[in-house]
Design a protein around this motif. Structure first.
Motif, PDB file in Angstrom:
ATOM      1  N   GLY A   1      13.366  -1.819   1.685  1.00  0.00           N
ATOM      2  CA  GLY A   1      13.582  -2.986   2.532  1.00  0.00           C
ATOM      3  C   GLY A   1      14.598  -2.761   3.626  1.00  0.00           C
ATOM      4  N   SER A   2      15.519  -1.799   3.434  1.00  0.00           N
ATOM      5  CA  SER A   2      16.652  -1.671   4.365  1.00  0.00           C
ATOM      6  C   SER A   2      16.966  -0.233   4.732  1.00  0.00           C
ATOM      7  N   MET A   3      16.001   0.641   4.757  1.00  0.00           N
ATOM      8  CA  MET A   3      16.298   2.059   4.978  1.00  0.00           C
ATOM      9  C   MET A   3      16.851   2.291   6.383  1.00  0.00           C
ATOM     10  N   PRO A   4      18.050   2.925   6.487  1.00  0.00           N
ATOM     11  CA  PRO A   4      18.645   3.181   7.794  1.00  0.00           C
ATOM     12  C   PRO A   4      18.216   4.516   8.394  1.00  0.00           C
ATOM     13  N   VAL A   5      17.704   5.414   7.557  1.00  0.00           N
ATOM     14  CA  VAL A   5      17.259   6.740   7.993  1.00  0.00           C
ATOM     15  C   VAL A   5      15.969   7.053   7.246  1.00  0.00           C
ATOM     16  N   PRO A   6      15.224   8.069   7.666  1.00  0.00           N
ATOM     17  CA  PRO A   6      14.048   8.468   6.903  1.00  0.00           C
ATOM     18  C   PRO A   6      14.423   8.766   5.446  1.00  0.00           C
ATOM     19  N   VAL A   7      13.538   8.372   4.533  1.00  0.00           N
ATOM     20  CA  VAL A   7      13.793   8.519   3.100  1.00  0.00           C
ATOM     21  C   VAL A   7      12.645   9.309   2.463  1.00  0.00           C
ATOM     22  N   LEU A   8      13.004  10.416   1.793  1.00  0.00           N
ATOM     23  CA  LEU A   8      12.020  11.198   1.044  1.00  0.00           C
ATOM     24  C   LEU A   8      12.027  10.705  -0.388  1.00  0.00           C
ATOM     25  N   MET A   9      10.883  10.222  -0.850  1.00  0.00           N
ATOM     26  CA  MET A   9      10.764   9.690  -2.207  1.00  0.00           C
ATOM     27  C   MET A   9       9.718  10.466  -3.000  1.00  0.00           C
ATOM     28  N   SER A  10      10.013  10.648  -4.289  1.00  0.00           N
ATOM     29  CA  SER A  10       9.047  11.246  -5.217  1.00  0.00           C
ATOM     30  C   SER A  10       9.063  10.440  -6.489  1.00  0.00           C
ATOM     31  N   HIS A  11       7.922  10.456  -7.176  1.00  0.00           N
ATOM     32  CA  HIS A  11       7.827   9.717  -8.432  1.00  0.00           C
ATOM     33  C   HIS A  11       7.253  10.629  -9.520  1.00  0.00           C
TER      34      HIS A  11
ATOM     35  N   LEU B   1       0.833  -1.205   0.000  1.00  0.00           N
ATOM     36  CA  LEU B   1       0.000   0.000   0.000  1.00  0.00           C
ATOM     37  C   LEU B   1       0.867   1.255   0.000  1.00  0.00           C
ATOM     38  N   GLN B   2       1.898   1.277   0.848  1.00  0.00           N
ATOM     39  CA  GLN B   2       2.741   2.458   0.950  1.00  0.00           C
ATOM     40  C   GLN B   2       3.491   2.716  -0.354  1.00  0.00           C
ATOM     41  N   ALA B   3       3.942   1.641  -1.001  1.00  0.00           N
ATOM     42  CA  ALA B   3       4.636   1.800  -2.281  1.00  0.00           C
ATOM     43  C   ALA B   3       3.688   2.316  -3.354  1.00  0.00           C
ATOM     44  N   ARG B   4       2.462   1.808  -3.364  1.00  0.00           N
ATOM     45  CA  ARG B   4       1.485   2.273  -4.354  1.00  0.00           C
ATOM     46  C   ARG B   4       1.168   3.750  -4.149  1.00  0.00           C
ATOM     47  N   VAL B   5       1.051   4.174  -2.910  1.00  0.00           N
ATOM     48  CA  VAL B   5       0.786   5.589  -2.628  1.00  0.00           C
ATOM     49  C   VAL B   5       1.972   6.444  -3.068  1.00  0.00           C
ATOM     50  N   THR B   6       3.192   5.963  -2.831  1.00  0.00           N
ATOM     51  CA  THR B   6       4.385   6.698  -3.240  1.00  0.00           C
ATOM     52  C   THR B   6       4.402   6.914  -4.749  1.00  0.00           C
ATOM     53  N   LEU B   7       3.987   5.894  -5.507  1.00  0.00           N
ATOM     54  CA  LEU B   7       4.020   5.986  -6.961  1.00  0.00           C
ATOM     55  C   LEU B   7       2.815   6.724  -7.535  1.00  0.00           C
ATOM     56  N   ALA B   8       1.690   6.740  -6.807  1.00  0.00           N
ATOM     57  CA  ALA B   8       0.452   7.264  -7.393  1.00  0.00           C
ATOM     58  C   ALA B   8       0.013   8.613  -6.840  1.00  0.00           C
ATOM     59  N   ALA B   9       0.539   9.032  -5.682  1.00  0.00           N
ATOM     60  CA  ALA B   9      -0.006  10.219  -5.019  1.00  0.00           C
ATOM     61  C   ALA B   9       0.365  11.519  -5.711  1.00  0.00           C
ATOM     62  N   GLY B  10       1.497  11.548  -6.412  1.00  0.00           N
ATOM     63  CA  GLY B  10       1.937  12.792  -7.024  1.00  0.00           C
ATOM     64  C   GLY B  10       2.480  13.794  -6.023  1.00  0.00           C
ATOM     65  N   ARG B  11       2.773  13.341  -4.823  1.00  0.00           N
ATOM     66  CA  ARG B  11       3.323  14.193  -3.766  1.00  0.00           C
ATOM     67  C   ARG B  11       4.554  13.507  -3.182  1.00  0.00           C
ATOM     68  N   PRO B  12       5.492  14.268  -2.603  1.00  0.00           N
ATOM     69  CA  PRO B  12       6.631  13.633  -1.945  1.00  0.00           C
ATOM     70  C   PRO B  12       6.182  12.833  -0.728  1.00  0.00           C
ATOM     71  N   VAL B  13       6.802  11.683  -0.537  1.00  0.00           N
ATOM     72  CA  VAL B  13       6.437  10.792   0.569  1.00  0.00           C
ATOM     73  C   VAL B  13       7.670  10.564   1.440  1.00  0.00           C
ATOM     74  N   LEU B  14       7.543  10.854   2.717  1.00  0.00           N
ATOM     75  CA  LEU B  14       8.625  10.641   3.670  1.00  0.00           C
ATOM     76  C   LEU B  14       8.375   9.321   4.394  1.00  0.00           C
ATOM     77  N   TRP B  15       9.278   8.358   4.171  1.00  0.00           N
ATOM     78  CA  TRP B  15       9.184   7.043   4.802  1.00  0.00           C
ATOM     79  C   TRP B  15       9.950   7.052   6.122  1.00  0.00           C
ATOM     80  N   VAL B  16       9.308   6.566   7.186  1.00  0.00           N
ATOM     81  CA  VAL B  16       9.931   6.460   8.502  1.00  0.00           C
ATOM     82  C   VAL B  16      10.331   5.003   8.725  1.00  0.00           C
ATOM     83  N   PRO B  17      11.618   4.706   8.969  1.00  0.00           N
ATOM     84  CA  PRO B  17      12.039   3.317   9.175  1.00  0.00           C
ATOM     85  C   PRO B  17      11.293   2.656  10.331  1.00  0.00           C
ATOM     86  N   TYR B  18      11.180   1.327  10.262  1.00  0.00           N
ATOM     87  CA  TYR B  18      10.394   0.613  11.270  1.00  0.00           C
ATOM     88  C   TYR B  18      11.149   0.436  12.584  1.00  0.00           C
TER      89      TYR B  18
END
Length: 272
Positions: free
Chosen positions: A262-272, A125-142
């Motif tokens: 799968g292995s993010m060590p820090v928060p990651v800002l992604m845009s598509h 779900l999170q990956a689909r939102v990252t690719l489809a939202a048209g907005r930058p997505v900040l991922w917080v590591p688990y």
């Protein structure tokens, strides 16, 4: 663009509290309004066994978790003197997120714990939102705690469309950062210094950036080499393009994107 409206997705997991804390931290630095969406990820079809024996318990657990997070949200707004809005999702989480996405400058989501039985569903779900939202997505590591985010920024740069989008979407972080490093993933043009052109553009925005090139031996993937560089630089935020596309009932992500998710060590800002 500035981050004046932040949307944070709270899936009801234990990690949702850390996700909310980080969203409030970013909002405080940027003076943003925060919209919190409580929307646990559910399957489209529950089995008869689940409906009969499990759904009542799960509903009570989710309601308790909603109360906990809503209280944390209200307290966080009061402590930081921010304004915000609380939403409890009534539909599928993906529909709720994508409906609110156009009104957010930044979306915050949490990476799922791989030990969670629903991790695969959540990450999809999170990956689909990252690719489809048209907005930058900040991922917080688990895992981990993040008292700072965006003070030491690493930009993954290959001059592609997604990387370009991510770089400009990350400008609000870079303007407040103490150090920004642009890591080039390939040679843009023969006879020129990789990353020099985009570094000049950032300089016009008042951002002093260090440019370095990523050299990967044949035995090391670009994704793993980038992870190593982020760790070496002591970064607290990685900015990168999200590569991938969706097909009918299928989600295809690029290799570097898959490695980071799968292995993010820090928060990651992604845009598509």
């Amino acid at each position: 663009m500035e981050y004046r409206s932040i949307l944070v997705h709270l899936d009801g997991s234990e990690r949702a509290s850390a996700c909310l804390d980080l969203a409030l931290l970013v909002a405080r630095h940027h003076g943003a309004h925060v919209t919190a969406l409580f929307a646990p990820v559910t399957t489209d079809h529950e089995s008869a066994w689940s409906i009969t024996f499990d759904m009542g318990y799960r509903a009570r657990t989710r309601e308790d978790r909603r109360h906990e997070l809503e209280h944390q949200f209200s307290s966080g707004l009061s402590q930081t003197e921010l304004k915000g809005t609380w939403h409890t999702g009534a539909r599928h989480a993906e529909h709720e997120l994508l409906a609110l996405a156009p009104f957010a400058d930044l979306i915050v989501v949490g990476q799922s714990d791989p030990r969670d039985p629903e991790a695969s569903l959540n990450n999809r779900l999170q990956a689909r939102v990252t690719l489809a939202a048209g907005r930058p997505v900040l991922w917080v590591p688990y895992v981990g705690t993040y008292p700072t985010v965006g003070e030491r920024v690493v930009i993954a740069w290959d001059a592609g469309q997604s990387a370009t989008r991510a770089l400009y979407d990350g400008l609000p972080f870079m303007r407040l950062a103490t150090h920004t490093t642009l890591v080039t993933l390939n040679t843009e043009r023969e006879g020129r210094i990789p990353g020099a052109d985009i570094a000049l553009v950032l300089a016009r925005h008042g951002i002093d950036v260090e440019v370095t090139q990523l050299h990967t031996p044949p035995t090391v993937s670009v994704g793993d080499a980038l992870l190593s560089r982020v760790d070496k630089l002591g970064s607290d935020l990685l900015v990168m393009g999200a590569y991938g596309h969706t097909r009918w009932k299928e989600l295809v992500l690029g290799g570097v994107t898959q490695t980071m998710l799968g292995s993010m060590p820090v928060p990651v800002l992604m845009s598509h």
